[in-house]
Scaffold this motif. Structure first.
Motif, PDB file in Angstrom:
ATOM      1  N   TYR A 108       0.858  -1.193   0.000  1.00  0.00           N
ATOM      2  CA  TYR A 108       0.000   0.000   0.000  1.00  0.00           C
ATOM      3  C   TYR A 108       0.894   1.242   0.000  1.00  0.00           C
ATOM      4  O   TYR A 108       1.087   1.879   1.035  1.00  0.00           O
ATOM      5  N   PRO A 109       1.444   1.617  -1.171  1.00  0.00           N
ATOM      6  CA  PRO A 109       2.420   2.715  -1.214  1.00  0.00           C
ATOM      7  C   PRO A 109       1.902   4.075  -0.746  1.00  0.00           C
ATOM      8  O   PRO A 109       2.669   4.885  -0.265  1.00  0.00           O
ATOM      9  N   ASN A 110       0.597   4.327  -0.857  1.00  0.00           N
ATOM     10  CA  ASN A 110       0.040   5.624  -0.481  1.00  0.00           C
ATOM     11  C   ASN A 110      -0.657   5.579   0.867  1.00  0.00           C
ATOM     12  O   ASN A 110      -1.580   6.348   1.111  1.00  0.00           O
ATOM     13  N   CYS A 111      -0.208   4.712   1.754  1.00  0.00           N
ATOM     14  CA  CYS A 111      -0.925   4.559   3.016  1.00  0.00           C
ATOM     15  C   CYS A 111      -0.365   5.459   4.104  1.00  0.00           C
ATOM     16  O   CYS A 111       0.777   5.892   4.059  1.00  0.00           O
ATOM     17  N   GLU A 112      -1.233   5.728   5.072  1.00  0.00           N
ATOM     18  CA  GLU A 112      -0.843   6.395   6.311  1.00  0.00           C
ATOM     19  C   GLU A 112      -1.159   5.432   7.441  1.00  0.00           C
ATOM     20  O   GLU A 112      -2.236   4.840   7.481  1.00  0.00           O
ATOM     21  N   PHE A 113      -0.224   5.278   8.357  1.00  0.00           N
ATOM     22  CA  PHE A 113      -0.418   4.396   9.495  1.00  0.00           C
ATOM     23  C   PHE A 113      -1.266   5.120  10.541  1.00  0.00           C
ATOM     24  O   PHE A 113      -0.939   6.226  10.951  1.00  0.00           O
ATOM     25  N   GLU A 114      -2.361   4.479  10.972  1.00  0.00           N
ATOM     26  CA  GLU A 114      -3.280   5.077  11.925  1.00  0.00           C
ATOM     27  C   GLU A 114      -3.037   4.590  13.352  1.00  0.00           C
ATOM     28  O   GLU A 114      -2.992   5.378  14.276  1.00  0.00           O
ATOM     29  N   GLU A 115      -2.949   3.267  13.529  1.00  0.00           N
ATOM     30  CA  GLU A 115      -2.745   2.702  14.863  1.00  0.00           C
ATOM     31  C   GLU A 115      -2.192   1.295  14.732  1.00  0.00           C
ATOM     32  O   GLU A 115      -2.258   0.689  13.663  1.00  0.00           O
ATOM     33  N   ALA A 116      -1.662   0.780  15.851  1.00  0.00           N
ATOM     34  CA  ALA A 116      -1.075  -0.564  15.834  1.00  0.00           C
ATOM     35  C   ALA A 116      -1.223  -1.230  17.197  1.00  0.00           C
ATOM     36  O   ALA A 116      -1.222  -0.563  18.227  1.00  0.00           O
ATOM     37  N   ASP A 117      -1.366  -2.549  17.161  1.00  0.00           N
ATOM     38  CA  ASP A 117      -1.382  -3.384  18.358  1.00  0.00           C
ATOM     39  C   ASP A 117      -0.401  -4.529  18.133  1.00  0.00           C
ATOM     40  O   ASP A 117      -0.310  -5.072  17.028  1.00  0.00           O
ATOM     41  N   LYS A 118       0.277  -4.901  19.190  1.00  0.00           N
ATOM     42  CA  LYS A 118       1.139  -6.081  19.170  1.00  0.00           C
ATOM     43  C   LYS A 118       0.325  -7.216  19.765  1.00  0.00           C
ATOM     44  O   LYS A 118      -0.252  -7.078  20.849  1.00  0.00           O
ATOM     45  N   ILE A 119       0.254  -8.349  19.058  1.00  0.00           N
ATOM     46  CA  ILE A 119      -0.522  -9.493  19.508  1.00  0.00           C
ATOM     47  C   ILE A 119       0.421 -10.663  19.755  1.00  0.00           C
ATOM     48  O   ILE A 119       1.156 -11.076  18.858  1.00  0.00           O
ATOM     49  N   LEU A 125       4.325 -13.851  17.505  1.00  0.00           N
ATOM     50  CA  LEU A 125       4.115 -12.413  17.577  1.00  0.00           C
ATOM     51  C   LEU A 125       3.539 -11.928  16.254  1.00  0.00           C
ATOM     52  O   LEU A 125       4.044 -12.264  15.182  1.00  0.00           O
ATOM     53  N   GLU A 126       2.453 -11.156  16.328  1.00  0.00           N
ATOM     54  CA  GLU A 126       1.822 -10.572  15.147  1.00  0.00           C
ATOM     55  C   GLU A 126       1.482  -9.116  15.452  1.00  0.00           C
ATOM     56  O   GLU A 126       1.474  -8.707  16.610  1.00  0.00           O
ATOM     57  N   TYR A 127       1.183  -8.375  14.391  1.00  0.00           N
ATOM     58  CA  TYR A 127       0.827  -6.968  14.541  1.00  0.00           C
ATOM     59  C   TYR A 127      -0.490  -6.708  13.835  1.00  0.00           C
ATOM     60  O   TYR A 127      -0.685  -7.126  12.697  1.00  0.00           O
ATOM     61  N   ASP A 128      -1.395  -6.029  14.524  1.00  0.00           N
ATOM     62  CA  ASP A 128      -2.666  -5.592  13.965  1.00  0.00           C
ATOM     63  C   ASP A 128      -2.486  -4.110  13.665  1.00  0.00           C
ATOM     64  O   ASP A 128      -2.310  -3.307  14.595  1.00  0.00           O
ATOM     65  N   VAL A 129      -2.486  -3.762  12.389  1.00  0.00           N
ATOM     66  CA  VAL A 129      -2.174  -2.392  11.976  1.00  0.00           C
ATOM     67  C   VAL A 129      -3.338  -1.823  11.171  1.00  0.00           C
ATOM     68  O   VAL A 129      -3.827  -2.466  10.248  1.00  0.00           O
ATOM     69  N   VAL A 130      -3.782  -0.626  11.536  1.00  0.00           N
ATOM     70  CA  VAL A 130      -4.825   0.067  10.783  1.00  0.00           C
ATOM     71  C   VAL A 130      -4.147   1.140   9.941  1.00  0.00           C
ATOM     72  O   VAL A 130      -3.355   1.937  10.452  1.00  0.00           O
TER      73      VAL A 130
END
Length: 182
Positions: A108-119, A125-130
């Motif tokens: 997603y080259p034009n994305c902005e990172f909104e929030e993240a959770d470490k699971i 280990l995984e990451y939930d990223v909006v």
């Protein structure tokens, strides 16, 4: 008496319907199974509990204990027997591993990172990223589940309702200090 039985049956159907739909139900501590409370107290004796919830996911009942330890918010997800399924920890998007950031920005080259959770699920280990993606005049938000090695495991497009807290406020407002403005 018939009215009481009918109302009870109706209430049971409504509760079951919400549970099957994956809706979270806020609980009192007394409504959480003793095995869950015992396992949690043993693992996190100093945590401050902010909320208890129950949710049915794929037919499996889960109990979530939302906590705050200092400034860190963590959610502990248990089965009714006290088995810990996963720990979800809020994190700054700036703290995401570089391999995760590269994988997402490549897809997603034009994305902005909104929030993240470490699971954390056991030793996994995984990451939930909006993220928010702007495509011309249209903006879309996606929730991505990304492995620690950067593989995008799932992608879910979020609608307006998914982007609001229970109080109706936009989640972005709560995480402004975590956004990556670079």
């Amino acid at each position: 008496m018939k009215i009481l039985i009918t109302l009870s049956a109706l209430a049971l159907v409504l509760v079951a319907g919400f549970a099957l739909a994956g809706e979270e139900a806020e609980l009192k501590k007394s409504d959480v199974p003793e095995a869950v409370l015992t396992a949690f107290a043993k693992a996190q004796p100093n945590a401050v509990v902010t909320e208890y919830t129950r949710e049915v996911v794929d037919g499996q009942t889960r109990y979530e204990i939302e906590t705050r330890i200092g400034k860190i918010e963590k959610d502990y997800v248990y089965l009714p027997d006290g088995t810990l399924l996963q720990i979800e920890e809020d994190m700054s998007v700036k703290s995401l591993p570089e391999v995760v950031i590269q994988s997402i920005t490549s897809a997603y080259p034009n994305c902005e990172f909104e929030e993240a959770d470490k699971i954390t699920k056991g030793s996994t280990l995984e990451y939930d990223v909006v993220i928010e993606v702007e495509d011309g005049s249209q903006e879309s938000e996606y929730a991505l589940l990304v492995s620690a090695n950067g593989k995008i495991l799932t992608t879910t497009e979020l609608d307006e309702e998914d982007d609001e807290d229970d109080d109706g406020e936009d989640e972005d407002d709560d995480n402004e200090d975590e956004e990556d403005d670079d």
